[in-house]
Design a protein around this motif. Structure first.
Motif, short mmCIF file in Angstrom:
data_model
loop_
_atom_site.label_atom_id
_atom_site.label_comp_id
_atom_site.label_asym_id
_atom_site.label_seq_id
_atom_site.Cartn_x
_atom_site.Cartn_y
_atom_site.Cartn_z
N GLY A 1 75.98 20.62 39.76
CA GLY A 1 75.17 19.46 39.66
C GLY A 1 75.83 18.40 40.85
N SER A 2 76.74 18.89 41.38
CA SER A 2 77.32 18.08 42.33
C SER A 2 77.28 18.47 44.04
N ARG B 1 68.74 24.06 36.42
CA ARG B 1 68.24 22.85 36.44
C ARG B 1 68.61 22.04 37.47
N TYR B 2 69.41 22.38 38.55
CA TYR B 2 69.74 21.99 39.65
C TYR B 2 69.46 22.41 41.07
N GLY B 3 68.62 23.57 40.89
CA GLY B 3 68.36 24.44 42.16
C GLY B 3 67.21 24.93 42.16
#
Length: 343
Positions: free
Chosen positions: A114-115, A142-144
């Motif tokens: 997430g960062s 969720r992030y990629g």
């Protein structure tokens, strides 16, 4: 940026990884290697991964961090696209290292996902597929962006082959295309075969059935099939005679090894399906093989136990490594292996 490359078709995963690396780092004024970091997903910690993704690129806008095998540390159950895979394939997707039993570790990696800054491209690679209930897959998704690479079948496989030939600057007849697609379902072997045949016919040349007969793995495969058929019958003399015919015909022992390895891997898949009592008419679809290959090989597979086939495969790997390292004579070692197959 976070990218997930996964799926049972390892060749396509490898090609996709190469394309992303070329896109993001290899055009960076010759400094690509300085901005490419590879980490072992089975051992990396969240802190190590966080430091890698937060570091700035060297004289470049972006750096790429490639992590292989991280998601499989947290997997269980059947892998995506591998519901009916053979044991040898499933072993590649087995969890490794500390992971599922340590929830805190998973939370740490999820925080990294997430960062990821814009200055970094984090690529998570799973060459053997990922379990459907994988916690890290859910977290990373969720992030990629998820890129799943499945093996093409039937018409899709023929289309892939035609495109590969076009990219190599050659043409291929429908008959040659069908022959290659039906006997070489492994994309890596197909790609190598197209590259070899393209060099033979030259730019703008035509790959037809006659070229296959003269130069292709397909013609060698028939000869190796006869050799393994003799071994399945425990006909040591016949198997050695067939091996000698191959050698006398100009096929080097180093060229026989990959063909034999492919045949043995096929027999392992079919033997596994026989043991699980999968009907013959379902085997091709289940294993991702052509009907032609299954029909030719099922009789041989019935003559070998799974234990015997796995032992042969292990010996082949050892022999191939020994030959490449200069520690084994390919022809003599192949003779001994064929004798062992017949026992």
């Amino acid at each position: 940026m976070l990218i997930l490359l996964l799926g049972p078709e390892r060749f396509l995963v490898a090609q996709a990884l190469k394309a992303h690396i070329e896109k993001y780092v290899l055009d960076a004024e010759g400094l690509g290697d300085l901005n490419l970091v590879r980490l072992d997903g089975a051992r990396v910690t969240p802190d190590e991964l966080m430091r890698a993704v937060q570091s700035m690129g060297f004289l470049a806008d972006r750096r790429v961090v490639v992590v292989e095998g991280l998601l499989s540390r947290f997997g269980s159950g059947k892998a995506v696209g591998e519901d009916d895979a053979a044991p040898a394939a499933k072993a590649d997707a087995a969890p490794k290292g500390r992971g599922k039993s340590d929830p805190g570790l998973g939370d740490g990696f999820a925080k990294v996902f997430g960062s990821v800054p814009e200055s970094c491209v984090l690529i998570l690679v799973e060459r053997g597929g990922v379990a459907k209930n994988n916690t890290m897959l859910k977290a990373a998704s969720r992030y990629g962006k998820v890129e799943e690479h499945l093996a093409p079948r039937g018409v899709a496989l023929e289309r892939w082959l035609a495109e590969r030939c076009k990219a190599a600057g050659v043409k291929i007849t429908q008959g040659a295309q069908n022959a290659l697609a039906s006997t070489l379902p492994d994309l890596h072997m197909l790609a190598n075969e197209v590259d070899k045949l393209s060099l033979y016919v030259g730019p703008g040349g035509l790959i037809d059935e006659q070229v296959l007969k003269q130069m292709s793995f397909v013609s060698k495969q028939d000869d190796v099939f006869e050799m393994t058929s003799a071994a399945a019958r425990r006909d040591t003399r016949g198997a050695l005679q067939q091996l000698q015919r191959l050698l006398d015909g100009g096929t080097a022992a180093e060229g026989i090894l990959p063909v034999l390895a492919w045949q043995v891997r096929t027999l392992i898949q079919i033997r596994d399906m026989l043991d699980r009592k999968i009907p013959d008419f379902r085997m091709a679809e289940t294993a991702g093989l052509s009907d032609f290959v299954v029909r030719k090989s099922v009789g041989q597979a019935r003559q070998f136990s799974m234990k015997k086939l796995l032992l042969i495969h292990s010996k082949l790997l050892e022999l191939d490594h020994g030959v490449k390292m200069g520690r084994a004579d390919a022809e003599l070692s192949l003779d001994a292996l064929v004798v062992e197959m017949c026992q």
